[in-house]
Design a protein around this motif. Structure first.
Motif, PDB file in Angstrom:
ATOM      1  N   LYS A 201       0.786  -1.527  -0.323  1.00 37.79           N
ATOM      2  CA  LYS A 201       0.010  -0.347  -0.396  1.00 37.79           C
ATOM      3  C   LYS A 201       1.062   1.098   0.334  1.00 37.79           C
ATOM      4  N   SER A 202       1.796   0.936   0.538  1.00 36.46           N
ATOM      5  CA  SER A 202       2.890   2.323   1.347  1.00 36.46           C
ATOM      6  C   SER A 202       3.394   2.693  -0.591  1.00 36.46           C
ATOM      7  N   TRP A 203       3.335   1.996  -1.092  1.00 35.18           N
ATOM      8  CA  TRP A 203       4.382   1.472  -2.982  1.00 35.18           C
ATOM      9  C   TRP A 203       3.736   2.166  -3.455  1.00 35.18           C
ATOM     10  N   LEU A 204       2.024   1.725  -3.539  1.00 32.08           N
ATOM     11  CA  LEU A 204       0.837   1.847  -4.194  1.00 32.08           C
ATOM     12  C   LEU A 204       0.711   3.251  -5.864  1.00 32.08           C
ATOM     13  N   TRP A 205       1.224   4.742  -4.866  1.00 33.33           N
ATOM     14  CA  TRP A 205       1.380   5.471  -5.980  1.00 33.33           C
ATOM     15  C   TRP A 205       2.828   5.550  -7.126  1.00 33.33           C
ATOM     16  N   LEU A 207       4.165   2.600  -7.446  1.00 28.50           N
ATOM     17  CA  LEU A 207       3.939   1.456  -8.691  1.00 28.50           C
ATOM     18  C   LEU A 207       3.107   1.206  -9.268  1.00 28.50           C
ATOM     19  N   ALA A 208       1.689   2.556  -9.513  1.00 23.58           N
ATOM     20  CA  ALA A 208       0.336   2.670 -10.623  1.00 23.58           C
ATOM     21  C   ALA A 208       0.857   3.436 -11.547  1.00 23.58           C
ATOM     22  N   ALA A 209       2.014   4.100 -11.774  1.00 20.63           N
ATOM     23  CA  ALA A 209       2.188   4.471 -13.198  1.00 20.63           C
ATOM     24  C   ALA A 209       2.979   3.278 -14.117  1.00 20.63           C
ATOM     25  N   ALA A 214       4.561  -5.345 -17.938  1.00 19.24           N
ATOM     26  CA  ALA A 214       6.127  -4.979 -17.993  1.00 19.24           C
ATOM     27  C   ALA A 214       7.556  -6.248 -18.000  1.00 19.24           C
ATOM     28  N   SER A 215       8.172  -6.306 -18.467  1.00 21.16           N
ATOM     29  CA  SER A 215       9.081  -7.599 -19.366  1.00 21.16           C
ATOM     30  C   SER A 215      10.634  -7.121 -19.077  1.00 21.16           C
TER      31      SER A 215
END
Length: 348
Positions: A201-205, A207-209, A214-215
């Protein structure tokens, strides 16, 4: 009570465990435990935050040998390691116990180390057994102290087993087993985020970008290697040699009658690949570092493209006559050419 091991393997056992020794303020742990049973010689060390055990399978296989163990004090490890390095890796060392001594007998010199026989070392087998046999609990999000991870950096590939958030992580590699205690055991608050959900949750902002597909497997990230790139990795080298032996063996089928020259080429490739693998495997078992050094050196020689020059120099240095080999080979080819010409004339 004695065991025999070659110099390189003994040094390797020490190197795999020396980073895990306890401090000078905990005498029973301030050193490396040398432990022998009917099958293996072990080195074991622990500082209570990590635990490491490396082993070497003894050749004698004396099932009646009485187990014994002594702790090599930390202050003697440097001199012991230097003594081991002073001899060839394949040199045999016999380790025996005396009243209050560990005696190391080498090919040319001996070394005697004073030990305290009354020191109690933890039941490392029992500790590791309880960790390994612990069942996995729930969704794991272990907390580890990164400072302790470097102690397991011996160049080996490690497999890790987590059993629970507040239980040790157990690591395995070839002839090595160890454990890393969770950070909470060290008296350090694990981290701000105690669950995976809260950390996510603390990294959602951020990682959402990113995209959801992705690979790093795409062509844009592939290494641009030449058609034939010689590896310096000993495992990859062994894999290549085994592939060569098998693939050349497969290619031999059906070629003996139709194309005898191709059959012979595949036969030689299969034989040479298998011989090279067996020699490399034997060298690795005796002295892994020497084997890795040879693989790296050969890779440089192959990359240079001067194999013929290297082989000629090696043959001369070994006391052979490569010029005679060359002349005999040329005479053999000339004889074959004359034979083929005669057969062609006879059928014309």
């Amino acid at each position: 009570m004695s065991v025999t091991i070659n110099a390189h393997q003994l040094g390797r056992l020490i190197d795999k465990t020396i980073n895990h020794m306890g401090s000078e303020y905990v005498e029973p742990l301030h050193g490396i435990r040398l432990d022998a049973d009917a099958k293996y010689l072990y080195t074991v060390a622990s500082d209570r935050y990590t635990l490491a055990a490396a082993r070497y399978e003894l050749n004698h296989g004396d099932k009646n040998q009485e187990p014994w163990a002594r702790t090599i004090p930390a202050e003697y490890l440097r001199s012991l390691r230097e003594w081991i390095q002073s001899m060839k890796g394949a040199g045999l060392i016999t380790i025996s116990t005396a009243k209050d001594r560990l005696i190391f007998e080498g090919p040319r010199t001996d070394l005697s180390i004073a030990v305290t026989t009354g020191l109690e070392f933890p039941d490392w087998r029992g500790l590791l057994r309880s960790m390994v046999e612990t069942t996995v609990e729930g969704d794991l999000f272990p907390c580890l102290n990164s400072g302790y991870l470097s102690r397991f950096n011996t160049g080996d590939i490690l497999r890790v087993r987590f059993t629970a958030d507040q239980k040790p992580a157990v690591v395995f590699s070839e002839d090595f087993i160890g454990a890393l205690m969770p950070a909470r055991f060290a008296g350090v608050y694990p981290c701000k985020e105690e669950t995976f959900e809260s950390a996510h949750k603390s990294w959602l902002w951020t990682l959402a970008a990113g995209s959801t597909d992705a690979s790093l497997d795409g062509a844009a990230y592939e290494e641009e290697r030449p058609l034939y790139d010689v590896t310096t990795d000993i495992r990859e080298t062994g894999e290549t040699l085994l592939q060569q032996a098998l693939q050349s063996g497969w290619d031999m089928h059906g070629k003996s009658k139709e194309k005898p020259d191709e059959f012979l080429a595949h036969c030689l490739a299969a034989v040479n690949g298998w011989m090279a693998f067996r020699y490399l495997d034997a060298l690795h078992n005796v002295d892994p570092r020497a084997a890795q050094a040879v693989v790296a050196e050969v890779a440089d020689e192959l990359d240079s493209g001067e194999i013929g020059e290297f082989a000629w120099d090696a043959a001369t240095k070994a006391g052979f006559d490569p010029q005679k080999w060359h002349d005999d080979y040329e005479a053999h080819k000339q004889k074959l050419a004359e034979k083929e010409a005669a057969e062609a004339a006879a059928t014309a």
